[in-house]
Design an enzyme around this catalytic site. Sequence first.
Site, short mmCIF file in Angstrom:
data_model
loop_
_atom_site.label_atom_id
_atom_site.label_comp_id
_atom_site.label_asym_id
_atom_site.label_seq_id
_atom_site.Cartn_x
_atom_site.Cartn_y
_atom_site.Cartn_z
CG HIS A 55 43.58 28.41 56.52
ND1 HIS A 55 44.09 27.57 55.54
CD2 HIS A 55 42.25 28.12 56.60
CE1 HIS A 55 43.09 26.83 55.04
NE2 HIS A 55 41.98 27.14 55.67
CB SER A 78 49.29 26.57 57.95
OG SER A 78 48.32 27.43 57.36
CB SER A 83 46.43 28.89 53.90
OG SER A 83 46.83 28.03 54.95
CG ASP A 136 40.11 25.20 58.81
OD1 ASP A 136 39.32 24.53 58.12
OD2 ASP A 136 40.35 26.40 58.60
CD GLU A 197 37.08 28.07 61.45
OE1 GLU A 197 37.02 27.97 62.69
OE2 GLU A 197 36.93 29.13 60.84
CG ASN A 222 30.89 24.60 58.98
OD1 ASN A 222 31.42 25.56 58.42
ND2 ASN A 222 29.88 23.94 58.44
CE LYS A 227 33.58 28.37 59.74
NZ LYS A 227 33.57 27.90 58.35
CG ASP A 231 34.28 31.54 57.71
OD1 ASP A 231 34.39 31.14 56.54
OD2 ASP A 231 35.18 31.38 58.55
CG ASN A 232 31.10 28.41 55.71
OD1 ASN A 232 31.73 28.90 56.65
ND2 ASN A 232 30.85 27.12 55.64
CB CYS A 236 33.29 32.61 50.00
SG CYS A 236 34.13 31.27 50.89
CG HIS A 342 39.30 22.05 53.91
ND1 HIS A 342 39.59 23.16 54.68
CD2 HIS A 342 40.21 21.10 54.25
CE1 HIS A 342 40.63 22.88 55.46
NE2 HIS A 342 41.02 21.64 55.23
CG HIS A 394 36.83 34.40 54.87
ND1 HIS A 394 36.90 34.15 53.52
CD2 HIS A 394 36.08 33.40 55.39
CE1 HIS A 394 36.21 33.06 53.25
NE2 HIS A 394 35.71 32.57 54.37
CB SER A 402 34.95 31.88 62.23
OG SER A 402 34.27 32.30 61.08
CD GLN A 406 37.50 26.64 66.07
OE1 GLN A 406 37.66 26.03 67.14
NE2 GLN A 406 37.45 26.02 64.92
P1 NAI Z 1 27.70 23.00 51.69
O1 NAI Z 1 27.46 21.59 52.02
O2 NAI Z 1 26.81 24.07 52.27
O3 NAI Z 1 27.70 23.23 50.10
C1 NAI Z 1 28.26 22.35 49.18
C2 NAI Z 1 27.26 22.23 48.03
O4 NAI Z 1 27.86 21.52 46.95
C3 NAI Z 1 26.01 21.46 48.42
O5 NAI Z 1 24.85 22.24 48.18
C4 NAI Z 1 26.06 20.21 47.55
O6 NAI Z 1 24.77 19.77 47.15
C5 NAI Z 1 26.88 20.69 46.37
N1 NAI Z 1 27.54 19.61 45.60
C6 NAI Z 1 28.07 18.44 46.06
N2 NAI Z 1 28.58 17.73 45.05
C7 NAI Z 1 28.39 18.46 43.92
C8 NAI Z 1 28.70 18.26 42.55
N3 NAI Z 1 29.32 17.15 42.14
N4 NAI Z 1 28.36 19.23 41.67
C9 NAI Z 1 27.73 20.35 42.07
N5 NAI Z 1 27.41 20.60 43.36
C10 NAI Z 1 27.73 19.66 44.27
O7 NAI Z 1 29.21 23.31 52.12
P2 NAI Z 1 29.89 24.75 52.31
O8 NAI Z 1 29.78 25.17 53.72
O9 NAI Z 1 29.43 25.64 51.25
O10 NAI Z 1 31.43 24.36 52.09
C11 NAI Z 1 31.92 23.93 50.83
C12 NAI Z 1 33.42 23.65 50.94
O11 NAI Z 1 34.10 24.87 51.21
C13 NAI Z 1 33.82 22.71 52.06
O12 NAI Z 1 34.92 21.94 51.64
C14 NAI Z 1 34.23 23.65 53.17
O13 NAI Z 1 35.05 23.01 54.11
C15 NAI Z 1 34.91 24.72 52.38
N6 NAI Z 1 35.02 26.06 52.97
C16 NAI Z 1 36.02 26.87 52.46
C17 NAI Z 1 36.17 28.16 52.91
C18 NAI Z 1 37.26 29.01 52.37
O14 NAI Z 1 37.52 30.07 52.92
N7 NAI Z 1 37.92 28.65 51.31
C19 NAI Z 1 35.28 28.73 53.94
C20 NAI Z 1 34.23 27.82 54.36
C21 NAI Z 1 34.12 26.54 53.89
#
Ligand code: NAI
Length: 473
Positions: A55, A78, A83, A136, A197, A222, A227, A231-232, A236, A342, A394, A402, A406
Amino acid sequence: ETVSHDYKIADIGLADFGRKELDIAEQEMPGLMSIRKKYAASAPLKGVRVTGSLHMTIQTGVLIETLKDIGADVRWASCNIFSTQDHAAAAIAASGTPVFAWKGETLEEYWDCTLDALSFPDGKGGYLGPQLVVDDGGDVTLLIHKGYELENGDKWVETASESHEEQVIKNLLKRVHAERPGFWHTVVKDWKGVSEETTTGVHRLYQLAEAGKLLIPAINVNDSVTKSKFDNLYGCRESLADGLKRAMDVMLAGKLAVVCGYGDVGKGCAHSLRAYGARVVVTEIDPINALQAAMEGFEVNTVESTLGRGDIYVTTTGNKDVITLEHMQGMKDQAIVCNIGHFDNEIQVERLQKSGATKLNIKPQVDKYTFKDGRAIFLLAEGRLVNLGCATGHPSFVMSNSFSNQTLAQIDLWAHKDIYEPKVYILPKKLDEEVARLHLEKIGVKLTTLTAAQAKYLGVAVEGPYKPEHYRY
Ligand code: NAI
């Protein structure tokens, strides 16, 4: 073309504004700034070709300038079509770093930008690839692996990404194949590693490694504690609401919000919405996370159970088809639907678009879909990550954590390029603790120091690391 015009951005006239915000961000990114100080003289990445796909925000600008300060030759794109902060891209381009990113790319433009970011002119009319990659979500890693496989004559293996995007990637690779024969083998020959990332990108890396297809050593950034547990979660916790507010100006207090997934991102989102006074329902598939949510006082239920009462839906799962077309058709009139995971496949956007619902664009990244029965929903950022599509991602302070990881990962990959194997590594706990340490002073944290007797009693060194590998924080 001169080197200074080696960029594709929205408007170079935004560079001054971008620079002013970069100056503010630097003050909030003590980790990156102290890494600059520590390594500027020794320049551990001197002359190393680094491609970034992350991003293109102000915070990423500070990361890019840190990599440059420690010697790297950087090109950037990006990792999402919505983003980019155009003033950040402009400031980076104006300083002479090739950047290929603007807010509101088409998918074709997005993948062209990714290719531009990994094509370093060799001075003889051809191109060299990166020696290191900052990824990322894994799109650069995916493109190189796909290109390499196709050049080897392997068949195209279907991926999790949506079919239109796969078509776009295929077309791009066909073009590269025609214009630059043997390019991907040149790239792979020089490529020494990738630092990844995010949760979804890391997931892709482990899948590649398990299939025996990973071509290079990778560092899973990650899963540094500093991280994903920052960050997560805390990122968020602030940027989800920012996205919702900028998109809809909606009052959160009193609303019923549904957060799908209670991992690190879901925890941040659920707690944020509750802090605003929303009633929050969490959905989960994992009993441990579901129990955690319940113990925090959240109702844990299915998406179906919320239809007709939920006002705001946020997907945070990294999974696909979490909100289906049928869910959206069953929602309360004027419900707001968004994703902060993501990829955009968490919500069935393509099915929504083909469903016959009429689409009304309110403003960039905000669309209203009206179903035949007259009820409507709002879809934010076309289902792409809402905090970066509708707001600016963020804040700097958390991104400093984070991006310190990196930068240390990039230095580590290069230092160990002759030792590391094509596997997925995690940075040592000592470095994780170091990243945290670099952020204490800024927010007035005073640490307690172990006495020698206490350290001996715990069986750790006075200077750390303090926890065993299995500790979960
Ligand atoms: P995580 O693995 O810690 O959490 C995901 C959760 O979703 C898990 O607990 C899992 O059991 C649950 N899950 C899976 N399928 C499901 C379903 N069908 N219904 C309900 N729950 C379900 O992963 P994390 O770190 O929380 O990341 C989640 C996503 O966010 C990833 O795609 C990651 O890359 C992205 N991300 C986005 C950020 C942003 O700034 N927008 C920042 C960090 C991560």
